[in-house]
Design a protein around this motif. Sequence first.
Motif: not given
Length: 249
Positions: A185-199, A150-156, A137-139
């Motif tokens: 690959r990115l989802l699998d390598e980081h075991c992502i279970d939720v994606l957050v984005t803007k429209d 309580g959660q782990w985040f990957l932010a691009r 969703s942007g920096r």
Amino acid sequence: MAPVQTVLVLGGTAEARALAAELTERGVHVVSSLAGRVANPRLPVGEVRVGGFGGPDGFARYLTENRVGVVVDATHPFAQRIGNSAVHGAAVARIPLLRLARRGWTAGEGDDWHWVGSLEEAATKATQLGERIFLTSGRQGLSAFAGCTGQWFLARCVDPPEPPLPPKIEILLDRGPYDVPGELRLLDEHCIDVLVTKDSGGTMTAAKLVAARMRGIPVVVVRRPARPVTEIVEDVTAAADWVSARLAR
């Protein structure tokens, strides 16, 4: 001989760069305006200015002082502040304005999308849905997730974000376009279970939505902010034709 009129393109998007190129090919004098929030932006052809205008009144002064004949707002769908300034400033200067806006995303069969109205709502919803969350969703909006301990985040992001940030976060500096195999690959390598984005819409970053569908991952989507009503097109060629018609009057 009439003085040359300038077309001001409020840019920073792929559509803005394409429009600047199209208008330049047609012999139109184009100035592209960038906000300056990205350290190394992709630059359009032609003249470029960087920085703000000083609100609606400053925008109106710029239009008058620089012989701007037409304004095209081709900014990101979430660039609400400059969009508002453009509409009001163009009205004061009596300059025609067009909004070039890419179409938003639409959920399809197999998608598990959760629409929210803000990043704060996105933080609440995402933490209800999973534990390993991919933020795209942007920096500038990462502070909305700073209280999620309580959660782990990957932010691009394109550029490094500034605090406050979530305590458990990994930053991935990258920019699109992206493809589906890479996103998988990115989802699998980081075991992502939720994606957050803007429209944001468009195709440059849509691969993540396909990848999320393929992996059965829920997506939290932030709705676009309201913009003032103005003429609008979704296609670069249509925008260039609109500009050419206005300049010919």
